[in-house]
Design an enzyme around this catalytic site. Sequence first.
Site, short mmCIF file in Angstrom:
data_model
loop_
_atom_site.label_atom_id
_atom_site.label_comp_id
_atom_site.label_asym_id
_atom_site.label_seq_id
_atom_site.Cartn_x
_atom_site.Cartn_y
_atom_site.Cartn_z
N HIS A 1 7.35 -15.26 -5.23
CA HIS A 1 7.31 -13.98 -4.51
C HIS A 1 7.34 -12.83 -5.52
O HIS A 1 8.31 -12.64 -6.24
CB HIS A 1 8.50 -13.87 -3.57
CG HIS A 1 8.46 -12.64 -2.71
ND1 HIS A 1 7.64 -12.53 -1.60
CD2 HIS A 1 9.09 -11.43 -2.81
CE1 HIS A 1 7.78 -11.34 -1.05
NE2 HIS A 1 8.66 -10.66 -1.77
N ASP B 1 5.18 -19.14 -2.12
CA ASP B 1 6.16 -18.06 -1.96
C ASP B 1 7.34 -18.58 -1.13
O ASP B 1 7.16 -19.00 0.02
CB ASP B 1 5.49 -16.88 -1.25
CG ASP B 1 6.36 -15.63 -1.19
OD1 ASP B 1 7.58 -15.75 -0.96
OD2 ASP B 1 5.82 -14.53 -1.37
N SER C 1 5.44 -6.70 -1.54
CA SER C 1 6.35 -7.30 -0.57
C SER C 1 6.34 -6.49 0.73
O SER C 1 5.29 -6.32 1.34
CB SER C 1 7.75 -7.42 -1.17
OG SER C 1 8.58 -8.26 -0.39
#
Length: 337
Positions: free
Chosen positions: A306, A277, A149
């Site tokens: 995600h 995502d 991330s």
Amino acid sequence: MPPGYPAFRPRLPWLGPDLQTLRNTLRRPRHALPAGEVLVFPMGDGTGDSLAGTLHRPSAPAAGRPLVVLIHGLAGSEDSPYIRAAAGVVLARGHAVLRLNLRGAGPMVGRTRQRYHAGRTQDARAVLAHLATTLPDLTAPGVVVVGYSLAGNMVLKLMGEVGALPPMVRGGVAVSAPIDLSATSRRFLKARNRPYHLWLLRQMKSETLAKPAEPGTAEAERQAAVRRARTIYDFDDGYVAPANGWRDAEDYYRVNSALQFLPAITRPTLVIHALDDPWIAPKPYLAFDWAAHPALVPLIVTKGGHVGFHAAAEGRGAILGGGWLDRCLVRFLETLA
């Protein structure tokens, strides 16, 4: 799909981008690990800040296998489930592993003057330099840096910073990286992302305000902006940007988005991303010319959420407890041998 990498097939009942994203929150796996060694990395920037991490040495070391440094995402830590899962899998294959906390995260919440952000590659370089000096036996075979991330953006930026990347870095891996920070910030403002947005903003505020600033200081003014923030954009505009010398949030995004650094990457770098995502717009990934940059290995799938990618286990990776993400990481490490 690059040769040798497993196809991604969502696992029941985790269907759709939101269930993929939330699975670890809803089920919170523990991923037991052997005891590790707590390391502290002083930052030589005059702040007095340090980063913390946990080093695990494999019970059966394999010669020539690089040290794997795992770095968590926004509001995470070395104990985030995806970090612990990856650590267990690569340890079982003979790699030493460092689970690294970003500045002001994990055990250092409320104990640093400055905090992490999406482009803070100088901290990663400082950690790598410290490792090379203090643990030369582990870094001699090289290092692979893995970011998830927000840290995925940071890793891609690190890999593309020409002339600044330490020689011992053999490769990088980015998972669900927000390579266009401005586009990601705007996407969070969509109504469908409101629950995610509010949760993340609450975590960000809690971490940032854990160390109260002295009244009348610039930090006190920035913390006041944090309290007022109603969106992540507000947070970045009122805290992250001024704390790090940028004009505003858009300036911060412009300087630190990894997309502009991708063409300069020359060492093997695996990029894993799902086009569904919910946090990150697909357009930057679809528009980039991956084929023109042979060092980049794009593993871009249509589903996965995600930092989700919860798939049916298969093959040897399943025997050792590895999910799809970790099987892909292992495959990438094998290509560096």
